[in-house]
Design a protein around this motif. Structure first.
Motif, mmCIF file in Angstrom:
data_model
loop_
_atom_site.group_PDB
_atom_site.id
_atom_site.type_symbol
_atom_site.label_atom_id
_atom_site.label_comp_id
_atom_site.label_asym_id
_atom_site.label_seq_id
_atom_site.Cartn_x
_atom_site.Cartn_y
_atom_site.Cartn_z
ATOM 1 N N GLY A 94 0.801 -1.217 0.000
ATOM 2 C CA GLY A 94 0.000 0.000 0.000
ATOM 3 C C GLY A 94 0.834 1.268 0.000
ATOM 4 O O GLY A 94 0.292 2.368 -0.042
ATOM 5 N N ASP A 95 2.168 1.140 0.025
ATOM 6 C CA ASP A 95 3.039 2.320 0.035
ATOM 7 C C ASP A 95 2.995 3.089 -1.281
ATOM 8 O O ASP A 95 3.128 4.316 -1.289
ATOM 9 C CB ASP A 95 4.485 1.928 0.350
ATOM 10 N N LEU A 96 2.830 2.384 -2.403
ATOM 11 C CA LEU A 96 2.723 3.058 -3.697
ATOM 12 C C LEU A 96 1.282 3.501 -3.888
ATOM 13 O O LEU A 96 0.365 2.690 -3.830
ATOM 14 C CB LEU A 96 3.137 2.121 -4.836
ATOM 15 N N LYS A 97 1.066 4.762 -4.089
ATOM 16 C CA LYS A 97 -0.294 5.306 -4.201
ATOM 17 C C LYS A 97 -0.719 5.562 -5.640
ATOM 18 O O LYS A 97 -1.895 5.482 -5.961
ATOM 19 C CB LYS A 97 -0.414 6.616 -3.417
ATOM 20 N N ASN A 98 0.225 5.907 -6.508
ATOM 21 C CA ASN A 98 -0.103 6.258 -7.887
ATOM 22 C C ASN A 98 0.691 5.452 -8.906
ATOM 23 O O ASN A 98 0.771 5.842 -10.069
ATOM 24 C CB ASN A 98 0.143 7.752 -8.123
ATOM 25 N N SER A 99 1.273 4.368 -8.454
ATOM 26 C CA SER A 99 2.058 3.535 -9.354
ATOM 27 C C SER A 99 2.041 2.101 -8.845
ATOM 28 O O SER A 99 1.511 1.816 -7.761
ATOM 29 C CB SER A 99 3.494 4.054 -9.461
ATOM 30 N N TYR A 100 2.627 1.219 -9.639
ATOM 31 C CA TYR A 100 2.665 -0.208 -9.330
ATOM 32 C C TYR A 100 4.081 -0.726 -9.563
ATOM 33 O O TYR A 100 4.728 -0.348 -10.541
ATOM 34 C CB TYR A 100 1.716 -0.985 -10.247
ATOM 35 N N ASP A 101 4.527 -1.591 -8.685
ATOM 36 C CA ASP A 101 5.775 -2.317 -8.892
ATOM 37 C C ASP A 101 5.402 -3.556 -9.694
ATOM 38 O O ASP A 101 4.560 -4.348 -9.253
ATOM 39 C CB ASP A 101 6.388 -2.705 -7.543
ATOM 40 N N ILE A 102 5.987 -3.720 -10.872
ATOM 41 C CA ILE A 102 5.601 -4.848 -11.720
ATOM 42 C C ILE A 102 6.795 -5.721 -12.054
ATOM 43 O O ILE A 102 7.930 -5.252 -12.128
ATOM 44 C CB ILE A 102 4.909 -4.390 -13.017
ATOM 45 N N GLN A 103 6.501 -6.994 -12.249
ATOM 46 C CA GLN A 103 7.462 -7.962 -12.763
ATOM 47 C C GLN A 103 6.750 -8.738 -13.855
ATOM 48 O O GLN A 103 5.632 -9.212 -13.658
ATOM 49 C CB GLN A 103 7.931 -8.920 -11.677
ATOM 50 N N VAL A 104 7.385 -8.851 -14.985
ATOM 51 C CA VAL A 104 6.858 -9.631 -16.088
ATOM 52 C C VAL A 104 7.775 -10.831 -16.232
ATOM 53 O O VAL A 104 9.004 -10.678 -16.297
ATOM 54 C CB VAL A 104 6.813 -8.806 -17.398
ATOM 55 N N GLU A 105 7.180 -12.009 -16.250
ATOM 56 C CA GLU A 105 7.962 -13.242 -16.249
ATOM 57 C C GLU A 105 7.505 -14.135 -17.405
ATOM 58 O O GLU A 105 6.358 -14.098 -17.828
ATOM 59 C CB GLU A 105 7.743 -13.963 -14.918
ATOM 60 N N SER A 106 8.442 -14.951 -17.870
ATOM 61 C CA SER A 106 8.163 -15.853 -18.973
ATOM 62 C C SER A 106 7.176 -16.942 -18.567
ATOM 63 O O SER A 106 6.955 -17.202 -17.389
ATOM 64 C CB SER A 106 9.462 -16.508 -19.445
ATOM 65 N N ILE A 107 6.590 -17.569 -19.556
ATOM 66 C CA ILE A 107 5.803 -18.790 -19.366
ATOM 67 C C ILE A 107 6.515 -19.868 -20.167
ATOM 68 O O ILE A 107 6.703 -19.703 -21.368
ATOM 69 C CB ILE A 107 4.355 -18.624 -19.869
#
Length: 95
Positions: free
Chosen positions: A51-64
């Motif tokens: 909940g620390d990020l209010k206007n953004s997202y920490d993202i990770q994109v990973e292979s399948i």
């Protein structure tokens, strides 16, 4: 139950790209979510860092299949939606 910020992202993805399929996650995860989208050959892990990020997202994109991180960053909702469009395309155009 997802936080309002995570639910906003899921709703935007569903509206633009169709149903999300939970991956290593569930509707009970409050400040994060993992999912796949049909026609996209990656998994997405999204977090608001408790909940620390209010206007953004920490993202990770990973292979399948899982195992290789393709992309990580902190992005806005609009930036994330543009990334999904890129990852729907050919691998040669992925970041």
């Amino acid at each position: 139950m997802h936080s309002q910020q995570i639910q906003k992202l899921i709703d935007a993805v569903r509206k633009e790209f169709g149903e999300v399929h939970y991956f290593g996650s569930s509707k009970e995860e409050r400040h994060g979510v993992g999912f796949t989208i049909s026609d996209v050959k990656t998994t997405f892990s999204i977090s608001t860092l408790g909940g620390d990020l209010k206007n953004s997202y920490d993202i990770q994109v990973e292979s399948i299949p899982a195992g290789e991180y393709i992309f990580t960053n902190e992005v806005s909702l609009d930036e994330f939606m543009n990334l999904v469009k890129i990852f729907r395309g050919p691998k040669s155009e992925w970041p």
